[in-house]
Write an enzyme that holds these catalytic residues in place. Structure first.
Site, PDB file in Angstrom:
ATOM      1  N   GLY A  11       0.831  -1.210   0.000  1.00 32.63           N
ATOM      2  CA  GLY A  11       0.000   0.000   0.000  1.00 32.63           C
ATOM      3  C   GLY A  11       0.863   1.257   0.000  1.00 32.63           C
ATOM      4  NE  ARG A  72      -1.205  -4.778  -0.305  1.00 30.88           N
ATOM      5  CZ  ARG A  72      -2.113  -3.797  -0.296  1.00 30.88           C
ATOM      6  NH1 ARG A  72      -3.014  -3.750  -1.238  1.00 30.88           N
ATOM      7  NH2 ARG A  72      -2.120  -2.882   0.646  1.00 30.88           N
ATOM      8  CG  ASP A 103       4.786  -7.302   8.253  1.00 33.64           C
ATOM      9  OD1 ASP A 103       4.033  -7.026   7.299  1.00 33.64           O
ATOM     10  OD2 ASP A 103       4.374  -7.711   9.344  1.00 33.64           O
ATOM     11  CB  THR A 126       2.000   0.202   6.330  1.00 36.52           C
ATOM     12  OG1 THR A 126       0.591   0.005   6.552  1.00 36.52           O
ATOM     13  CG2 THR A 126       2.721  -0.228   7.583  1.00 36.52           C
ATOM     14  CG  ASP A 128      -2.599  -0.785   7.773  1.00 38.01           C
ATOM     15  OD1 ASP A 128      -3.384   0.126   7.470  1.00 38.01           O
ATOM     16  OD2 ASP A 128      -2.492  -1.834   7.116  1.00 38.01           O
ATOM     17  CG  ASP A 130       0.277  -3.311  10.314  1.00 34.16           C
ATOM     18  OD1 ASP A 130       1.194  -2.758   9.673  1.00 34.16           O
ATOM     19  OD2 ASP A 130      -0.541  -4.086   9.781  1.00 34.16           O
ATOM     20  NE  ARG A 172      -3.204  -5.004   5.078  1.00 30.88           N
ATOM     21  CZ  ARG A 172      -3.652  -5.397   3.891  1.00 30.88           C
ATOM     22  NH1 ARG A 172      -4.610  -6.291   3.804  1.00 30.88           N
ATOM     23  NH2 ARG A 172      -3.126  -4.920   2.784  1.00 30.88           N
ATOM     24  CD  GLU A 188     -19.138  11.744  21.609  1.00 31.39           C
ATOM     25  OE1 GLU A 188     -19.287  11.577  20.381  1.00 31.39           O
ATOM     26  OE2 GLU A 188     -18.619  12.772  22.099  1.00 31.39           O
TER      27      GLU A 188
END
Ligand code: F6P
Length: 319
Positions: A11, A72, A103, A126, A128, A130, A172, A188
């Protein structure tokens, strides 16, 4: 003069273009000849590789995405295609690679290094956030700013109309984007895959809040939670009793002009990555940690799942 190439994989993120610009400039500064590989590992296989110049990177620092294109690549998982890739690099005498990606891309590169000795340094990239071993991945700050802008806009209409909004972020299986956005946008409720929840436990409190004058709710959910955003909106309408709408932020989060922080991080990541390769650190990922930049080996980065910072997690609102 050694030849060094860069590619972006997976991405795209805002921050890749500033990284590509600095790659060219720092490579020249270090007496290296920079090359571009287009379209990620696909371009490595298809020999979409060209020598880079200062002209190629003029005027790109403010642009999101990646001028190199990304993919990808399934083919790169296949040994025979990696052999083709190696031949393409050999033909141009390229020995060093900088990989902007996640990764999965680093794992692929590690296999390539072990098979063919192509030295590389990975730069975690990324939205993300992550990747295990680094507290920051390129592109995250810009994505968070895009989300912040969207939630601020939605708050305007939510408050005018007395409605609840369910705003879905990417990520993800990782709730980082949703969690940080919810904290910084005063949501909230925040639902992320890392934290078990039962919507029923919020019903009483939400109804009470409405009774006491609350006009709208902002609920930020991560795309990886067990319920769909539509389910959460239906719950708000049917069980809490407030009209609800869903906004899926989707790929808007991947675009936009890179933030100052991402431009600066791109600069630093690239300098460290090229330095690593010049210092014979041959198969590593440059990670950002609380102790600054650290080179980590691929196993360290890819063997464990990224875990959200417990302090950050502790801030999640519980009713
Ligand atoms: O990994 C980055 C990411 O944007 C995720 O947050 C999201 O789930 C995925 O990529 C979307 O992938 P694609 O761009 O292939 O639709």
């Amino acid at each position: 003069m050694k030849n060094i190439a860069i590619l972006s994989s997976g991405g795209d993120v805002s921050g890749m273009n500033p990284a590509i610009k600095e790659f060219v400039e720092y490579a020249f500064e270090k007496g290296l000849t920079p090359y571009f590989i287009y379209n990620g590992f696909e371009g490595l296989i298809d020999n979409k590789i060209t020598k880079a110049s200062h002209n190629d990177v003029a005027g790109i620092i403010n642009r999101g995405g990646t001028i190199l294109g990304s993919s990808r690549s399934k083919r790169f998982m296949d040994k025979s295609y990696r052999e083709v890739a190696k031949k393409n690099l050999d033909a141009l005498h390229i020995e060093l690679l900088v990989v902007l990606g996640g990764d999965g891309s680093f794992r692929g590169m590690d296999i390539f290094y072990k098979e063919h000795g192509v030295k590389f340094c990975g730069i975690p990239s990324t939205i993300d956030n992550d990747i295990n071993g680094t507290t920051y991945c390129l592109g995250v700050d810009t994505a968070l700013n895009v989300i912040k802008e969207s939630i601020d806009n939605i708050r305007d209409t939510a408050s005018s109309f007395s409605r609840a909004f369910v705003i879905e972020t990417m990520g993800r299986d990782c709730g980082y984007l949703a969690l940080v956005s919810s904290l910084c946008s005063g949501a909230e409720l925040c639902l992320i895959p890392e934290v078990k929840y039962d919507l029923r436990s919020y019903e009483e409190s939400f109804k009470e809040q409405i009774k006491n004058g609350r006009k709208y709710f902002i609920v930020v959910v991560s795309e990886g939670i067990k319920d769909s955003s539509k389910d959460v909106a239906e719950w708000l309408e049917q069980k809490v009793g407030i009209e609800a709408r869903v906004t899926v932020l989707g790929h808007t989060q991947r675009g936009g002009s890179p933030s100052i922080y991402d431009r600066l991080m791109a600069y630093k990541f690239i300098n460290h990555a090229i330095d690593a390769l010049l210092e014979n650190i041959n198969s590593s990922v440059i990670c950002y940690t609380k102790n600054g930049f650290v080179y980590k080996n691929i196993d360290e980065v890819t063997s464990k799942k990224y875990m959200l910072d417990p302090e950050l997690l502790s801030y999640i609102k519980k009713f």
